[in-house]
Write an enzyme that holds these catalytic residues in place. Structure first.
Site, short mmCIF file in Angstrom:
data_model
loop_
_atom_site.label_atom_id
_atom_site.label_comp_id
_atom_site.label_asym_id
_atom_site.label_seq_id
_atom_site.Cartn_x
_atom_site.Cartn_y
_atom_site.Cartn_z
CE1 TYR A 1 -4.12 1.94 0.99
CE2 TYR A 1 -2.56 3.20 2.30
CZ TYR A 1 -3.81 3.07 1.73
OH TYR A 1 -4.75 4.06 1.91
N PRO B 1 -4.52 11.85 3.02
CG PRO B 1 -6.58 11.00 2.37
CD PRO B 1 -5.14 11.09 1.94
N1 CAA Z 1 4.84 -1.44 14.63
C1 CAA Z 1 5.62 -2.39 15.15
N2 CAA Z 1 5.21 -3.65 15.36
C2 CAA Z 1 3.95 -3.93 15.06
C3 CAA Z 1 3.07 -2.98 14.50
C4 CAA Z 1 3.57 -1.69 14.32
N3 CAA Z 1 2.79 -0.73 13.81
N4 CAA Z 1 1.88 -3.57 14.27
C5 CAA Z 1 2.00 -4.84 14.67
N5 CAA Z 1 3.25 -5.04 15.14
C6 CAA Z 1 3.80 -6.29 15.67
C7 CAA Z 1 2.85 -6.96 16.66
O1 CAA Z 1 3.03 -6.44 17.95
C8 CAA Z 1 3.28 -8.39 16.55
O2 CAA Z 1 4.49 -8.57 17.27
P1 CAA Z 1 4.71 -9.85 18.20
O3 CAA Z 1 4.67 -11.02 17.25
O4 CAA Z 1 6.07 -9.62 18.77
O5 CAA Z 1 3.62 -9.83 19.17
C9 CAA Z 1 3.60 -8.51 15.09
O6 CAA Z 1 3.92 -7.21 14.62
C10 CAA Z 1 2.36 -8.91 14.29
O7 CAA Z 1 2.63 -10.14 13.91
P2 CAA Z 1 1.43 -11.09 13.53
O8 CAA Z 1 2.05 -12.32 13.01
O9 CAA Z 1 0.45 -11.18 14.64
O10 CAA Z 1 0.79 -10.25 12.35
P3 CAA Z 1 -0.44 -10.64 11.48
O11 CAA Z 1 0.02 -11.47 10.35
O12 CAA Z 1 -1.54 -11.13 12.33
O13 CAA Z 1 -0.81 -9.21 10.91
C11 CAA Z 1 -1.48 -6.92 11.02
C12 CAA Z 1 -1.42 -8.26 11.73
C13 CAA Z 1 -1.99 -7.07 9.60
C14 CAA Z 1 -0.09 -6.31 10.96
C15 CAA Z 1 -2.43 -6.06 11.88
O14 CAA Z 1 -1.80 -5.79 13.09
C16 CAA Z 1 -2.82 -4.75 11.21
O15 CAA Z 1 -3.75 -4.71 10.43
N6 CAA Z 1 -2.09 -3.68 11.54
C17 CAA Z 1 -2.47 -2.34 11.05
C18 CAA Z 1 -1.70 -1.95 9.81
C19 CAA Z 1 -2.16 -0.55 9.45
O16 CAA Z 1 -1.96 0.41 10.16
N7 CAA Z 1 -2.81 -0.43 8.30
C20 CAA Z 1 -3.38 0.83 7.91
C21 CAA Z 1 -4.78 0.58 7.44
S1 CAA Z 1 -5.70 2.08 7.21
C22 CAA Z 1 -5.17 2.68 5.77
O17 CAA Z 1 -4.37 2.12 5.08
C23 CAA Z 1 -5.75 4.00 5.34
C24 CAA Z 1 -4.70 5.02 5.25
O18 CAA Z 1 -4.33 5.38 4.14
C25 CAA Z 1 -4.16 5.67 6.47
#
Ligand code: CAA
Length: 240
Positions: A147, A177
């Site tokens: 993205y 945004p």
């Molecule tokens: N920074 C650092 N570490 C992070 C993190 C971050 N922002 N987010 C997650 N992590 C870490 C977690 O703590 C976890 O660590 P541990 O394994 O040590 O606990 C690890 O990363 C996640 O590992 P998982 O295997 O559990 O990850 P997953 O395969 O289940 O994926 C995810 C989870 C997809 C990352 C979910 O957390 C997510 O959706 N995160 C949000 C991402 C985001 O902000 N997207 C923006 C969407 S909105 C948008 O895009 C609109 C816009 O333009 C602003």
């Protein structure tokens, strides 16, 4: 002056707010959507704005759809490339399919949307190209290699189009945004979302209408000298 505007992904989320705001400015608006027929029908019933279904990732579908809009509503003066998707995953888990889906829709989709409209804008010596990028194209984001790459690419598109279109009366600008209260952001796990909101100095998510205001400003005849720029609307979360 009343003009014809096309908003991709214009029946939901930020796109719906943009479509409504452009209509409120007196423009004739067409909104596209990819798949949610029910939401599109409800949007048209509520707003009177006509919706068209096509996949922005497909050049031929885009060209045919745009030709239909231009035949039914008029030559497009304002195009808002807003349609976008997320397929978030940490890079080590991201699949080539997740990469390609996001690139095809968010980046190639901008090419497919603007390219068929561009020659008419050049002939008529007026155009407004507005691309909805993202804060995450500016700063990167954990789990968004795909993205963030497309949203950074959007900025390259508008900076290049700005140089090509300026003499033909066309401007191209991007809006970045921050986190806005839409389904896309609500799909982020609650705990993660709370931690994101904690990083926003405004202390809240943005509203779709706050992005729509940026669009109506850039779409106006008065914004002719603003070209190739990026407006950040993120509650103070990130400065370029
Ligand atoms: N920074 C650092 N570490 C992070 C993190 C971050 N922002 N987010 C997650 N992590 C870490 C977690 O703590 C976890 O660590 P541990 O394994 O040590 O606990 C690890 O990363 C996640 O590992 P998982 O295997 O559990 O990850 P997953 O395969 O289940 O994926 C995810 C989870 C997809 C990352 C979910 O957390 C997510 O959706 N995160 C949000 C991402 C985001 O902000 N997207 C923006 C969407 S909105 C948008 O895009 C609109 C816009 O333009 C602003």
């Amino acid at each position: 002056m009343a003009r014809t505007a096309l908003v991709t992904g214009g029946s939901r989320g930020i796109g719906a707010a943009i479509s409504k705001a452009l209509k409120a400015e007196g423009h004739n608006v067409a909104a596209t959507y990819a798949g949610n027929d029910e939401a599109a029908a409800a949007f048209t019933a509520e707003t009177g704005i006509k919706t068209y279904k096509w996949n922005v990732a497909d050049y031929d579908e885009s060209t045919a759809g745009i030709a239909k809009v231009e035949a039914e509503i008029g030559p497009i003066d304002i195009v808002v490339a807003n349609a976008g998707i997320t397929r978030d995953a940490p890079f080590h888990k991201m699949t080539p399919e997740q990469w390609h889906q996001v690139v095809d829709t968010n980046l190639t989709g901008v090419f497919n949307t603007v390219h068929p409209i561009w020659p008419g804008m050049r002939e008529r010596k007026f155009g407004r190209v507005i691309v909805i990028s993202s804060i995450n194209g500016q700063k990167g984001q954990f789990a968004q290699v795909n993205y963030a790459a497309t949203k950074a690419g959007d900025l390259g598109i508008v900076k290049s189009l700005a140089q090509e279109g300026a003499r033909a009366g066309i401007t191209a600008n991007a809006i970045c945004p921050g986190y806005i209260a839409t389904e896309m952001v609500m799909a982020v796990p609650e705990k993660v979302r709370d931690s994101i909101v904690a990083q926003i100095p405004a202390g809240r998510l943005g509203e779709p209408e706050e992005i729509a205001h940026c669009v109506t400003f850039l779409a106006s005849d008065d914004s002719q000298f603003i070209n190739g720029s990026t407006i950040s609307a993120n509650g103070g979360q990130f400065f370029v």
